[in-house]
Design a protein around this motif. Structure first.
Motif, PDB file in Angstrom:
ATOM      1  N   PRO A   1       7.436   5.296  -1.139  1.00  0.00           N
ATOM      2  CA  PRO A   1       6.455   5.265  -2.228  1.00  0.00           C
ATOM      3  C   PRO A   1       5.485   4.080  -2.117  1.00  0.00           C
ATOM      4  O   PRO A   1       4.296   4.220  -2.413  1.00  0.00           O
ATOM      5  CB  PRO A   1       7.307   5.141  -3.501  1.00  0.00           C
ATOM      6  CG  PRO A   1       8.670   5.572  -3.102  1.00  0.00           C
ATOM      7  CD  PRO A   1       8.809   5.249  -1.646  1.00  0.00           C
ATOM      8  N   ILE A   2       5.979   2.954  -1.671  1.00  0.00           N
ATOM      9  CA  ILE A   2       5.117   1.777  -1.504  1.00  0.00           C
ATOM     10  C   ILE A   2       4.112   2.025  -0.390  1.00  0.00           C
ATOM     11  O   ILE A   2       2.917   1.725  -0.538  1.00  0.00           O
ATOM     12  CB  ILE A   2       5.975   0.522  -1.209  1.00  0.00           C
ATOM     13  CG1 ILE A   2       6.914   0.239  -2.385  1.00  0.00           C
ATOM     14  CG2 ILE A   2       5.100  -0.680  -0.884  1.00  0.00           C
ATOM     15  CD1 ILE A   2       8.022  -0.742  -2.071  1.00  0.00           C
ATOM     16  N   LEU A  28       3.003   4.903   0.699  1.00  0.00           N
ATOM     17  CA  LEU A  28       2.020   5.897   0.248  1.00  0.00           C
ATOM     18  C   LEU A  28       0.957   5.254  -0.647  1.00  0.00           C
ATOM     19  O   LEU A  28      -0.227   5.546  -0.533  1.00  0.00           O
ATOM     20  CB  LEU A  28       2.714   7.036  -0.501  1.00  0.00           C
ATOM     21  CG  LEU A  28       3.513   8.008   0.359  1.00  0.00           C
ATOM     22  CD1 LEU A  28       4.306   8.969  -0.521  1.00  0.00           C
ATOM     23  CD2 LEU A  28       2.606   8.763   1.300  1.00  0.00           C
ATOM     24  N   ARG A  29       1.382   4.373  -1.532  1.00  0.00           N
ATOM     25  CA  ARG A  29       0.448   3.692  -2.430  1.00  0.00           C
ATOM     26  C   ARG A  29      -0.497   2.783  -1.656  1.00  0.00           C
ATOM     27  O   ARG A  29      -1.703   2.776  -1.884  1.00  0.00           O
ATOM     28  CB  ARG A  29       1.209   2.892  -3.475  1.00  0.00           C
ATOM     29  CG  ARG A  29       0.352   2.301  -4.556  1.00  0.00           C
ATOM     30  CD  ARG A  29       1.245   1.586  -5.547  1.00  0.00           C
ATOM     31  NE  ARG A  29       1.162   2.020  -6.897  1.00  0.00           N
ATOM     32  CZ  ARG A  29       0.115   1.887  -7.695  1.00  0.00           C
ATOM     33  NH1 ARG A  29      -0.982   1.407  -7.240  1.00  0.00           N
ATOM     34  NH2 ARG A  29       0.174   2.262  -8.947  1.00  0.00           N
ATOM     35  N   LEU A  30       0.042   2.021  -0.723  1.00  0.00           N
ATOM     36  CA  LEU A  30      -0.786   1.136   0.098  1.00  0.00           C
ATOM     37  C   LEU A  30      -1.765   1.940   0.956  1.00  0.00           C
ATOM     38  O   LEU A  30      -2.923   1.546   1.104  1.00  0.00           O
ATOM     39  CB  LEU A  30       0.088   0.254   0.986  1.00  0.00           C
ATOM     40  CG  LEU A  30       0.887  -0.818   0.257  1.00  0.00           C
ATOM     41  CD1 LEU A  30       1.868  -1.485   1.215  1.00  0.00           C
ATOM     42  CD2 LEU A  30      -0.026  -1.849  -0.380  1.00  0.00           C
ATOM     43  N   GLY A  78      -3.023   4.823   0.194  1.00  0.00           N
ATOM     44  CA  GLY A  78      -4.057   5.289  -0.728  1.00  0.00           C
ATOM     45  C   GLY A  78      -5.075   4.214  -1.058  1.00  0.00           C
ATOM     46  O   GLY A  78      -6.257   4.504  -1.283  1.00  0.00           O
ATOM     47  N   LEU A  79      -4.652   2.958  -1.068  1.00  0.00           N
ATOM     48  CA  LEU A  79      -5.583   1.859  -1.337  1.00  0.00           C
ATOM     49  C   LEU A  79      -6.481   1.557  -0.132  1.00  0.00           C
ATOM     50  O   LEU A  79      -7.602   1.082  -0.300  1.00  0.00           O
ATOM     51  CB  LEU A  79      -4.810   0.594  -1.721  1.00  0.00           C
ATOM     52  CG  LEU A  79      -4.055   0.642  -3.043  1.00  0.00           C
ATOM     53  CD1 LEU A  79      -3.182  -0.595  -3.202  1.00  0.00           C
ATOM     54  CD2 LEU A  79      -5.024   0.765  -4.215  1.00  0.00           C
TER      55      LEU A  79
END
Length: 75
Positions: free
Chosen positions: A61-62, A64-66, A68-69
């Motif tokens: 999840p981390i 994927l979030r990074l 996306g950023l």
């Protein structure tokens, strides 16, 4: 197999492959390349694979979030 299991199957294969590669590299670098290398690698892999699998599940999840950023979305 159900498509809902895709993240777990992906994590299993990713962890397994990466742990195996890293075990070969680290064990060879630390103890040398000789006839006992495969046995030492498999012993290290028995520890590394479960740790890698849990790590991939926790870090996904981390990551994927990074991603996306960093990656600009189309549109």
């Amino acid at each position: 197999m159900s498509p809902t299991l895709t993240p777990y199957v992906f994590a299993f294969f990713m962890a397994g492959i990466m742990a195996f590669i890293m075990c070969w590299i680290i064990v060879a670098a630390n103890s040398g390349i000789d006839g006992g290398l495969p046995r030492r690698v498999l012993a290290a892999y028995a520890i590394a694979m479960p740790a890698a699998f849990v790590s991939v599940l926790l870090v996904r999840p981390i990551a994927l979030r990074l991603t996306g950023l960093v990656i600009r979305r189309a549109g």
